[in-house]
Design a protein around this motif. Sequence first.
Motif, PDB file in Angstrom:
ATOM      1  N   THR A 280       0.831  -1.208   0.000  1.00  0.00           N
ATOM      2  CA  THR A 280       0.000   0.000   0.000  1.00  0.00           C
ATOM      3  C   THR A 280       0.860   1.250   0.000  1.00  0.00           C
ATOM      4  O   THR A 280       0.590   2.215  -0.714  1.00  0.00           O
TER       5      THR A 280
ATOM      6  N   ASN B 289       2.348   1.715  -3.419  1.00  0.00           N
ATOM      7  CA  ASN B 289       1.341   2.209  -4.361  1.00  0.00           C
ATOM      8  C   ASN B 289       1.032   3.687  -4.122  1.00  0.00           C
ATOM      9  O   ASN B 289       0.822   4.452  -5.071  1.00  0.00           O
ATOM     10  N   GLU B 290       1.012   4.095  -2.847  1.00  0.00           N
ATOM     11  CA  GLU B 290       0.776   5.503  -2.530  1.00  0.00           C
ATOM     12  C   GLU B 290       1.894   6.388  -3.087  1.00  0.00           C
ATOM     13  O   GLU B 290       1.644   7.486  -3.572  1.00  0.00           O
TER      14      GLU B 290
ATOM     15  N   LEU C 177       3.798   5.687  -5.736  1.00  0.00           N
ATOM     16  CA  LEU C 177       3.687   5.700  -7.197  1.00  0.00           C
ATOM     17  C   LEU C 177       2.507   6.543  -7.665  1.00  0.00           C
ATOM     18  O   LEU C 177       2.586   7.220  -8.692  1.00  0.00           O
ATOM     19  N   GLU C 178       1.403   6.502  -6.914  1.00  0.00           N
ATOM     20  CA  GLU C 178       0.183   7.188  -7.329  1.00  0.00           C
ATOM     21  C   GLU C 178       0.118   8.628  -6.817  1.00  0.00           C
ATOM     22  O   GLU C 178      -0.880   9.315  -7.047  1.00  0.00           O
ATOM     23  N   GLY C 179       1.158   9.090  -6.132  1.00  0.00           N
ATOM     24  CA  GLY C 179       1.207  10.481  -5.688  1.00  0.00           C
ATOM     25  C   GLY C 179       0.323  10.797  -4.509  1.00  0.00           C
ATOM     26  O   GLY C 179      -0.112  11.946  -4.358  1.00  0.00           O
ATOM     27  N   LYS C 180       0.061   9.834  -3.630  1.00  0.00           N
ATOM     28  CA  LYS C 180      -0.792  10.064  -2.463  1.00  0.00           C
ATOM     29  C   LYS C 180      -0.002  10.217  -1.167  1.00  0.00           C
ATOM     30  O   LYS C 180      -0.584  10.477  -0.117  1.00  0.00           O
TER      31      LYS C 180
ATOM     32  N   GLU D 214      -1.839  17.143 -11.839  1.00  0.00           N
ATOM     33  CA  GLU D 214      -3.171  16.555 -11.645  1.00  0.00           C
ATOM     34  C   GLU D 214      -3.580  15.620 -12.775  1.00  0.00           C
ATOM     35  O   GLU D 214      -4.582  14.918 -12.662  1.00  0.00           O
TER      36      GLU D 214
ATOM     37  N   GLU E 100      -1.361   9.762 -13.520  1.00  0.00           N
ATOM     38  CA  GLU E 100      -1.924   8.768 -12.612  1.00  0.00           C
ATOM     39  C   GLU E 100      -0.860   8.108 -11.741  1.00  0.00           C
ATOM     40  O   GLU E 100      -1.178   7.529 -10.706  1.00  0.00           O
ATOM     41  N   LYS E 101       0.403   8.171 -12.174  1.00  0.00           N
ATOM     42  CA  LYS E 101       1.482   7.609 -11.365  1.00  0.00           C
ATOM     43  C   LYS E 101       2.781   8.332 -11.685  1.00  0.00           C
ATOM     44  O   LYS E 101       2.861   9.117 -12.647  1.00  0.00           O
ATOM     45  N   ASN E 102       3.785   8.091 -10.875  1.00  0.00           N
ATOM     46  CA  ASN E 102       5.074   8.764 -11.013  1.00  0.00           C
ATOM     47  C   ASN E 102       5.698   8.442 -12.370  1.00  0.00           C
ATOM     48  O   ASN E 102       5.949   7.275 -12.683  1.00  0.00           O
TER      49      ASN E 102
ATOM     50  N   GLN F 192       0.016  13.797  -6.667  1.00  0.00           N
ATOM     51  CA  GLN F 192      -1.089  13.948  -7.601  1.00  0.00           C
ATOM     52  C   GLN F 192      -2.114  14.936  -7.031  1.00  0.00           C
ATOM     53  O   GLN F 192      -2.555  14.799  -5.886  1.00  0.00           O
TER      54      GLN F 192
END
Length: 331
Positions: free
Chosen positions: A98, A101-102, A104-107, A146, A149-151, A162
């Motif tokens: 998780t 993934n965060e 990679l997804e910019g969270k 924005e 979707e990913k790095n 993101q």
Amino acid sequence: MPYHFFNSFFRLPLFIRVLIIALIVIILFGSFIHVIEPKQFPTLFDGIWWAIITASTVGYGDFVPTTISGRITGIALIFVGAGFLATYFVGLATAAVTKQNELLEGKSMFKGKDHLIVIGWNERTREILHTLYSNNKNITIALIDETLEKNPLPHMNVHFIQGRSNLDKVLMKANIFDAKKVIITADPNKGELQADMSSIITLLAVKGLNREVQCIVEILTSEQVANAKRAGADEIVQTNILTSFVIINSISSQQLVTSFLDLLNQLDRRNLSFKPSVPEIIDMTFIDLSSMLLKEGILLLGIKRGEETWLNPPHPFTITDQDQLIVIMNE
């Protein structure tokens, strides 16, 4: 009191709660087997060691219960403890995935300092990041966009975030308070005027949170340059002016354009910078100063005086204490 304890306990992450329960189960079973079979498990540590090995289903066989009650204890431990340990390791692996993934997804929030924030993703941004990374592998960059979707550059030292760059929560996630510089690029998916307005709004948001951070803004229309200055831009890059210069001069002289582009490529590999005036050079002429610096391997291109920039100014041009030297130094 018990209510507050259980309330705090259930607020912990799942894998931490499972680990705590698993440790409690192992200690209880290890203590119990030590009590009912003191000959086979002479110390409390031996009992806990056996409980860990049994619960993990490794089974070394160095400690084995011999009584019926001891074997029933072992069976119960396998049913209870193994389940908790397996759940813990699954939870730990899930948390790691998780977190990845965060990222990679910019969270995920950026926690570094003295970093560079680049806002907007386009081909110019790609070239900027590749050049910065090739010149300094230790540079830390936070990329805000924005549309991604990913790095886009996970192999580089780039932390992707993101979201919309004009939102405070997104800028704070990039740790705008401790940033060293901010580069705001024009959005290629919008018209020129809309892209400039979006860049200026982002600039206002950045300066609203950190007025001291240096901001470099790409502006496409000349009409919005004044607004960008009012919003607090430290440097304004008008890419359309450069593009127009190349196209117009390519019509009259292809050799001039080729030489100009070659010069830009060479400047990319050299240290083009500003040097402040020192007392020793005050009142010197540009020609004399240029000759002196050339002996040191430094090429003097021009002088920045206030808002004006003089490239190879006419003689006599004397240096003042407010001037900044535009120089090229070999690496």
